[in-house]
Write an enzyme that holds these catalytic residues in place. Structure first.
Site, short mmCIF file in Angstrom:
data_model
loop_
_atom_site.label_atom_id
_atom_site.label_comp_id
_atom_site.label_asym_id
_atom_site.label_seq_id
_atom_site.Cartn_x
_atom_site.Cartn_y
_atom_site.Cartn_z
N LYS A 135 22.98 108.49 89.91
CA LYS A 135 23.83 108.13 91.05
C LYS A 135 24.54 106.82 90.75
O LYS A 135 24.16 106.08 89.85
CB LYS A 135 22.98 107.99 92.32
CG LYS A 135 22.30 109.29 92.75
CD LYS A 135 21.46 109.07 93.99
CE LYS A 135 20.73 110.33 94.40
NZ LYS A 135 19.85 110.12 95.57
N HIS A 138 25.03 101.20 93.37
CA HIS A 138 25.75 100.76 94.56
C HIS A 138 25.34 99.36 95.00
O HIS A 138 24.51 98.69 94.38
CB HIS A 138 25.56 101.76 95.70
CG HIS A 138 24.12 102.01 96.07
ND1 HIS A 138 23.35 101.09 96.72
CD2 HIS A 138 23.33 103.09 95.85
CE1 HIS A 138 22.15 101.57 96.91
NE2 HIS A 138 22.09 102.78 96.39
N HIS A 141 21.71 98.21 95.34
CA HIS A 141 21.04 97.80 94.11
C HIS A 141 21.46 96.39 93.70
O HIS A 141 20.69 95.66 93.10
CB HIS A 141 21.33 98.79 92.98
CG HIS A 141 20.69 100.13 93.20
ND1 HIS A 141 21.43 101.29 93.28
CD2 HIS A 141 19.40 100.48 93.40
CE1 HIS A 141 20.60 102.30 93.50
NE2 HIS A 141 19.37 101.84 93.58
#
Length: 580
Positions: A135, A138, A141
């Site tokens: 993923k 973003h 994180h």
């Protein structure tokens, strides 16, 4: 040292060991309206049964104690406040002691305080950042990265042994989707040129397709089963995705100034999670649901809402199972005193369940596992729209900061403007993030981040650079001459009192792991002491054209401020710039 003299006098009058009073005495919060004492003792913290005593009783005792204590060459005034004893230190001694201590201790100023005396050295494991390979990396994180880095920095500064772990999400059903998606929609050239971007695009596309095509869901499920069973072809593709992703992460972490001692991942524990299941089974903790999933009843009451699934009906492992295996493995490997997980608040229930299951398995050290949750960031979008890869954020920071610096007439010619712009921009990002409680959500504003005045990271870096410039310009001529008697202005004493509180700020942050205590003191230097540094340096506390002794004393004061500013900034994960 000045606090030590107060403690010595109190110890003698109260007939109590000085070290038992350390936590009760503190530097007085600064007031702009009036000159205040330097230290205060909270009397209710010393009195037995203080909860049963009225405010009047405590006030009377404070007054009696103030009468017993005598002023001396160190303590120039003693008074009773509302439930407190207040001490004012001889101004000349205060100035000399604080400046000497700051300059002698350097990067360790505040860390050698009596507040930390006798502090046992501990082993900490801090798990933070932990992006998912399948993923996009973003903003959540990014928050985990800077918060975890701060916690690790602080623990290391206090002398503890810290292991920084990046626990990458590199396993699970998302890899079944990604593997299948790449086989259907992937391009080798794109994977080589921009791995994270292409994997993200593939992941988004396969998720759209799976909603309409049940066959893709079946293929994804089969791909993950093959991974769990050790199929070489599936594992080879998975390994490639993982290696390319970590290579990209390391490059970006370097830009952030963040490092890790260990890169691990959920995949490391796919086999060990089976051992966890066997141990749980032997303790009678496992139950099978009607659908065939294996669960643990956390509450022990049979309430389905407290069930935690640890194995799917097809025998594949889950996030919780792998987290249990990882925790046990880390205790075996590091024998930690405390393990800290830094993730968003959406995972609070998950970690409560993991810690409770560890206890149910008989691991008493589960009490020493701690989750530090944080809120979400709203409104943080780059020019690319909703996609907020870390690299997009860093590039946006650098681009905007270079533009801002180019528009300021006082910007000096720099050897590496890109690097300076990124460091200033990161300071701006970190300062905005750390202002409130970590658990709170906040609204992100690019415009507010890059304001050049006020309590912003840009002004913080400017302040540090300006102070460094003063040392470069006047250091050779004035730093050798130092007469503390020249620092009598209210502004000088105000700055000294702020410097005096640095150890307490560090202590508070070490207790609750909140960076805002350190940040607030750093920002106080900007708003209370300097408001506009150039005005203070050149008007209120002018160095140029001042007598040599006065200029030298003021330069020493500014040098001490710069040193403490730099210390605080580094703990927060900010690299101070010397020119901008």
């Amino acid at each position: 040292l000045c606090c030590g003299f107060c403690l010595f006098s109190l110890s003698r009058v109260l007939d109590r060991p000085a070290d038992s009073l350390i936590k009760s005495i503190s530097a007085v919060p600064i007031s702009k309206k009036e000159e205040v004492a330097d230290f205060q003792l909270a009397l209710d913290s010393l009195l037995e049964d203080h909860n049963n005593k009225s405010r009047l009783d405590i006030q009377l005792q404070a007054k009696k104690l103030a009468e017993k204590l005598k002023c001396d060459a160190v303590v120039s005034a003693i008074s009773a406040g509302p439930g407190t004893l207040n001490f004012k230190i001889n101004r000349e001694l205060l100035t000399k002691t604080v400046l000497q201590q700051v300059i002698e201790d350097g990067s360790e100023y505040g860390l050698k305080s009596e507040l930390f005396s006798g502090l046992p050295q501990r082993r900490f494991v801090v798990e933070f950042s932990s992006p998912n390979v399948a993923k996009k990396f973003h903003v959540g994180h990014l928050r985990s990265t800077i918060i975890g880095n701060f916690i690790a920095n602080l623990k290391e500064a206090l002398g503890h042994q810290v292991t920084r772990i990046n626990y990458i999400g590199d396993w699970g059903m998302q890899f079944g989707l990604l593997g299948t998606g790449f086989q259907l929609f992937g391009y080798e050239e794109k994977l080589q040129s921009n791995p994270l971007q292409h994997l993200f695009e593939v992941y988004v596309q396969v998720n759209k397709e799976v909603a309409d095509d049940k066959n893709i869901a079946k293929l994804a499920h089969e791909f993950f089963q093959r991974l769990e069973l050790g199929d070489m072809q599936a594992l080879s593709l998975w390994q490639r995705f993982r290696d390319l992703s970590i290579e990209e992460y390391i490059r970006m972490y370097k830009r952030l100034g963040v490092n890790f001692d260990e890169y691990s991942g959920e995949s490391f524990y796919r086999e060990k999670s089976q051992d966890v299941l066997k141990l749980m089974d032997s303790k009678g903790l496992l139950q099978k649901t009607i659908k065939g999933n294996v669960v643990v009843d956390i509450s022990g009451t049979g309430d389905p809402s407290s069930f935690c699934t640890v194995m799917r009906s097809d025998g594949t492992s889950l996030y919780a199972t792998r987290d249990l295996a990882a925790a046990i493995d880390r205790m075996d490997k590091y024998n930690f005193d405390t393990m800290i997980y830094v993730t968003d608040k959406g995972q609070q229930k998950h970690f409560q369940q993991v810690f409770q299951m560890l206890k149910m398995m008989g691991y008493e050290w589960a009490e020493r596992c701690l989750h530090v949750p944080f809120g979400i960031v709203k409104g943080m979008k780059t020019r690319r729209g909703d996609v907020t890869f870390l690299e997009d954020v860093l590039n946006e920071i650098q681009s905007r900061m270079l533009k801002n610096m180019a528009s300021i007439k006082t910007t000096k010619k720099l050897m590496n403007p890109q690097e300076t712009a990124e460091r200033v921009g990161l300071a701006a990002l970190i300062i905005q993030d750390f202002k409130g409680l970590l658990l709170s959500d906040y609204e992100f504003s690019w415009d507010r981040v890059f304001q050049s005045r006020g309590d912003t990271g840009v002004f913080l870096q400017y302040t540090h650079a300006r102070l460094h410039s003063l040392e470069e310009t006047f250091g050779c001529g004035y730093l050798n001459d130092f007469n503390i008697a020249c620092l009598r202005e209210p502004q000088s004493l105000l700055i000294l009192q702020h410097l005096l509180r640095f150890d307490e700020v560090l202590y508070r942050s070490s207790q609750d792991l909140q960076p805002r205590h350190i940040l607030l003191l750093v920002l106080i230097f900007l708003s209370s002491c300097f408001s506009h540094l150039a005005a203070v340096a050149h008007k209120t506390l002018q160095i140029k054209d001042s007598p040599t002794e006065v200029a030298g004393a003021r330069l020493h004061l500014f040098k001490a401020v710069r040193s403490v500013l730099a210390n605080g900034m580094k703990l927060l994960g900010i690299t101070p710039v010397c020119r901008m």
